[in-house]
Design an enzyme around this catalytic site. Structure first.
Site, PDB file in Angstrom:
ATOM      1  CB  SER A   1      -0.920   0.007   1.228  1.00 13.71           C
ATOM      2  OG  SER A   1      -0.164  -0.052   2.402  1.00 13.71           O
TER       3      SER A   1
ATOM      4  CB  THR B   1       2.751   2.922   8.543  1.00 13.70           C
ATOM      5  OG1 THR B   1       3.605   3.789   9.289  1.00 13.70           O
ATOM      6  CG2 THR B   1       3.410   1.563   8.414  1.00 13.70           C
ATOM      7  CD  GLU B   2      -1.953  -0.406   7.927  1.00  9.13           C
ATOM      8  OE1 GLU B   2      -1.922  -0.985   6.816  1.00  9.13           O
ATOM      9  OE2 GLU B   2      -1.952  -1.022   9.011  1.00  9.13           O
ATOM     10  CB  SER B   3      -2.896   4.019   2.764  1.00  7.74           C
ATOM     11  OG  SER B   3      -3.192   5.178   3.556  1.00  7.74           O
TER      12      SER B   3
ATOM     13  CE1 TYR C   1       1.098  -1.313  10.082  1.00 13.32           C
ATOM     14  CE2 TYR C   1       0.984  -1.663  12.447  1.00 13.32           C
ATOM     15  CZ  TYR C   1       0.458  -1.139  11.281  1.00 13.32           C
ATOM     16  OH  TYR C   1      -0.729  -0.428  11.338  1.00 13.32           O
TER      17      TYR C   1
END
Length: 234
Positions: free
Chosen positions: A85, A124-126, A221
């Protein structure tokens, strides 16, 4: 049509808080523990107790420089490999306010999760790309899996307002479950609460002592979140 999270219904939130299962898949990780979907899957996801308390202000554990401490993670994972992502997302300049600041502030106030933590998770995710889809099928700004999104009442995971409200709500459940221990909550967000509970730890410090028992993706993560959060600290 965008949904304002500040006026979103509270009934769904109350309905899920009393659920008690602990075999919980994470929101966005490729190593989720369950493949069931819909409300039955979400019943497994939350699994908290009524005795859990919402922290009035989640404070960091003060451990610092986590990415220098995670010896079990490969150098490549810690040194900046991005998730699917993040690779697909647009680069975000930390000094600039994000275009979702109002939605983030509303969710922060609603669920008691710090603004800088929310921004770090989204980054971080997207990389703040609301249209991204990971190889595992996680969607939107906060990379919600379909079953999780459905249980959270998110009908359109690509809708920024719904994604932020749902993702922050889910993160707040993990913070309650782990008594405000942010890194434990982040590990649960990524890999599932069940994996964290199996460690038998109660603090972030204790979890770091057994970090090699978590998937390498989750170890990386947590470090990425800490690096990203430093950009948004007030």
């Amino acid at each position: 049509m965008e949904i304002n999270p500040a006026v979103a219904s509270q009934s769904g939130q109350l309905k899920w808080i009393n659920l008690r299962s602990s075999a919980d898949p994470g929101v966005s990780a490729k190593n989720n523990e369950s493949s069931t979907s819909g409300s039955s899957r979400f019943e497994e996801i939350l699994g908290g107790t009524e005795a859990d308390k919402v922290p009035s202000r989640v404070s960091s554990s003060g451990i610092g420089l986590l990415w220098q401490r995670v010896g079990a993670v490969s150098a490549g994972a810690i040194s900046g490999e991005m998730t699917d992502s993040a690779i697909n997302g647009a680069a975000h300049t930390a000094a600039e306010p994000t275009e979702y600041d109002d939605l983030i502030q509303a969710a922060s106030s609603k669920y008691g999760v710090p603004v800088d933590l929310i921004k770090a998770v989204i980054d971080t995710e997207s990389s703040f790309n609301p249209n991204v889809v990971s190889s595992a099928g996680a969607k939107g700004l906060m990379q919600l899996m379909d079953g999780t999104a459905e249980g959270l009442g998110v009908s359109d995971p690509f809708n920024p307002a719904q994604s932020i409200d749902g993702g922050v709500r889910y993160l707040s459940y993990q913070l309650k479950r782990f008594n405000g221990q942010e890194n434990m909550a982040l590990a649960a967000y990524n890999a599932g609460p069940g994996r964290v509970l199996k460690l038998g730890v109660s603090t972030d410090e204790e979890m770091f002592g057994q970090l090699d028992k978590l998937p390498e993706e989750t170890q990386a993560y947590i470090a990425k979140i800490e690096r990203a959060r430093a950009k948004y600290a007030v």
